[in-house]
Each structure stands twice: as C-alpha cells, then as structure tokens.
Enzyme design. Structure first.
Site, PDB file in Angstrom:
ATOM      1  N   SER A 280       1.413  -0.237   5.321  1.00 55.84           N
ATOM      2  CA  SER A 280       1.286  -0.953   6.592  1.00 55.84           C
ATOM      3  C   SER A 280       1.519  -0.017   7.771  1.00 55.84           C
ATOM      4  O   SER A 280       1.134  -0.330   8.893  1.00 55.84           O
ATOM      5  CB  SER A 280       2.339  -2.054   6.704  1.00 55.84           C
ATOM      6  OG  SER A 280       2.332  -2.873   5.594  1.00 55.84           O
TER       7      SER A 280
ATOM      8  N   HIS B 141      -6.073  -0.823   4.043  1.00 51.18           N
ATOM      9  CA  HIS B 141      -5.025  -1.778   4.409  1.00 51.18           C
ATOM     10  C   HIS B 141      -5.564  -3.200   4.287  1.00 51.18           C
ATOM     11  O   HIS B 141      -6.238  -3.697   5.192  1.00 51.18           O
ATOM     12  CB  HIS B 141      -4.558  -1.467   5.844  1.00 51.18           C
ATOM     13  CG  HIS B 141      -3.397  -2.275   6.313  1.00 51.18           C
ATOM     14  ND1 HIS B 141      -3.124  -2.483   7.646  1.00 51.18           N
ATOM     15  CD2 HIS B 141      -2.420  -2.922   5.640  1.00 51.18           C
ATOM     16  CE1 HIS B 141      -2.048  -3.231   7.757  1.00 51.18           C
ATOM     17  NE2 HIS B 141      -1.603  -3.504   6.554  1.00 51.18           N
TER      18      HIS B 141
END
Ligand code: NAD
Length: 296
Positions: free
Chosen positions: A118, A139
């Site tokens: 993240s 992601h």
C-alpha cells in the site's frame, strides 16, 4: 503468463488468488503456515459460495476456480513455475525486502515480481533484486474480487515492457489498471489518507461527532461509506502507517497523523479487526455486517 504465485494468503492474498484462479490462471498460493493457507482457502470458498448465491457464477465455475489453486508453505517450491509473483505479505519493509531477495534467487530469470504494497517504495524493493527493471507495484483494492481498480506502480527502474505486460494482464482479470509513478502513497492513498486524517482531525477538534462526520460525507458527497467507518474498515494501524510513510517521504506536515489516530492505535483500538475503532463492533457479528454493507 499462466502460472501466478501469490505470497501471503491473508485479506489481500486470498482475494488476489481468487481473482486470478477465476480468470483461468494456475495459482500457487504461499503462506508461512498450513493454518494461514486453510483460512485463506476457506475465505475463497465462502466468497465463491456468495457469488453462486447471487447467481454470478455456477457450481462448476466454483470447482474450476478452486482446482486452479495449489497451496505451499515454502517460497522456493511455490515459485518454481511462476511467470509472475504477486507479493501480498504483511506490510513491513524488512519482511518485503527479505522476501524479494528470496524471490530473486528462487525464480526463473524471466519471472516478473510484483508487490501489492500500500505504501512501501517499489524502487527500494526493486533495488534488492538483480532484476530491478522487472519489479512493479500491482496495488489491488479490498475486496479484490469486487473492486475494479488495480493501481499499477512503476518504480524508477521498471521497464516499459514489464509495465505493458502487467497492464494487459490486469485487463484479463476484468480489472481497470491505472498507471502511476512511485512516490509515497502512490495516488490512491495519497488522496484517500489525508481525507481520512482530516476527518479524524475534525472529530479531534470537536467540530462534529462520528455519526455527523460520516453522514455529511455519505449523503453530501455520495461516498458509499463515511470516512471514519472506512478508516475502521481499513484498520487504524494501517492508516497510521501509511500516513507515516507519506510524512517521512515528503517531510511535509500536511501528512502528519492526527494525535487522536496515534492515541487510538496505541490503545489497541484498530477498527473492525480489533472490535472497536470509531464505531463499536464488539457484538459478535457487527464487524461482518459492516463489511457486507460495503460489498453490496
Ligand atoms: P494480512 O495480514 O491479512 O495478510 C498477510 C499474510 O502474509 C498473512 O497470512 C501472513 O501469514 C503472510 N505472511 C507473512 N510473512 C510471510 C512470508 N514470509 N511468506 C509468506 N506469507 C507471509 O495483510 P493484508 O491486509 O492482506 O495485506 C497484505 C499486503 O497488501 C500489504 O502489503 C498491504 O499493505 C497490502 N494492501 C492491503 C489492503 C487492505 O485493505 N488490507 C489494501 C491494499 C493493499
């Protein structure tokens, strides 16, 4: 690409494994213990059952998806045949650097190495491998089987060809890949986290209560979930760690985590996962209800 190894069978890893397997890829799901793998596979099965109940897939689709996944507790064994590895282990820089060194040694020289981090620098992760041009950020958003976005993060050294391959592959999963560059928080968290932090600051300053802040953002801005509830859902410890990465990375006080967020994390109030955050989830199934509401 046929064989996709996923490192970590937690919240994100099992969702990523589910998504690849449902799209016909062979998945090697790797975690440190059989218990973690069993939990991951149980979640995938439960989510497939939910899709059957909603008539999105058939029983045969479920069985085929599950048959595409093999589990491993050893990284070198699990990644032997991998064309791509997607690392979704715990968000910890030392752990990720160690895993990428291990992957670099164990994988074929043509294997692309992706991370679902993240907030950790893709460039820094790439630098511990002998193939920095073949390391990229992939992601996915939570819950992975449902959310359409994949933020594709190009590290400083990621090649054009690897970026193109991963963009195309993401489309094959039915996702919308969006290319961004590698700076702290990338795009998604760089915009989301200051908003969550400002909501916490608004509460901290006594401008309004939890319900009021969330109602303003839900009904006024058409957000599906209020920011404080979303922070609970993501995990307050995760929010704090991402804000700290941006604060350290930019050296800009605008990313400084609100003292209330720091206090809550220190008190172990981490949101849904700990049973209490801005909301109380202590009654046995309340936390799940929140998640389901978000999934609808
Ligand atoms: P999680 O804690 O649910 O799962 C992490 C898993 O990694 C665990 O099952 C753990 O046993 C496993 N693991 C730890 N060390 C390992 C190793 N050496 N080898 C193999 N497996 C190992 O965490 P998560 O929420 O799934 O997050 C995983 C990654 O995804 C993190 O980098 C996180 O920042 C990122 N991410 C999380 C979210 C989210 O909403 N949770 C969203 C986007 C990205």
């Amino acid at each position: 690409m046929k064989n996709i190894a996923i490192i970590g069978a937690g919240t994100m890893g099992n969702g990523i494994a589910h998504t690849f397997a449902q799209s016909g890829f062979k998945v090697q799901l790797i975690d440190i213990s059989d218990a973690s793998l069993e939990r991951g596979m149980a979640t995938i099965t439960k989510n497939l059952d939910r899709m059957i109940a909603k008539e999105r897939i058939s029983e045969a689709d479920k069985l085929e998806t599950l048959s595409n996944i093999t589990t491993f507790t050893s990284i070198p064994e699990g990644v032997k045949a991998a064309d791509l590895v997607v690392e979704a282990a715990t968000e910890n820089i030392d752990l990720k650097l160690k895993i990428f060194k291990q992957l670099d040694e164990a994988c074929h020289k043509n294997t692309v190495l992706a991370t679902n981090t993240s907030s950790i620098s893709i460039t820094q992760i790439a630098a511990v491998t002998s193939r920095p041009d073949m390391v990229i950020g992939m992601h996915f958003m939570n819950p992975v089987p449902i959310m359409k976005l994949v933020e594709i993060i190009r590290g400083y050294t990621t090649s054009d060809s690897v970026t193109k391959i991963i963009m195309e592959l993401s489309k094959k999963l039915g996702k919308t890949p969006t290319e961004v560059n590698d700076y702290p928080g990338f795009v998604a968290n760089r915009i989301l986290m200051p908003m969550l932090n400002e909501s916490i600051e608004t509460l901290y300053n006594g401008v309004a209560g939890v319900q009021e802040i969330d109602t303003v953002m839900k009904l006024g801005m058409a957000h599906p979930m209020g920011p404080l509830q979303l922070a609970d859902f993501i995990g307050l410890d995760v929010c704090l760690s991402i804000l700290n990465v941006m604060y350290d990375g930019f050296k800009n006080p605008k990313y400084a985590p609100c003292p209330l967020l720091v206090n809550m994390v220190q008190a172990g109030k981490l949101g849904v996962k700990s049973g209490e955050g801005f909301y109380d989830y202590s009654e046995s199934r309340k936390a799940e209800k929140v998640a389901k509401q978000f999934l609808k």
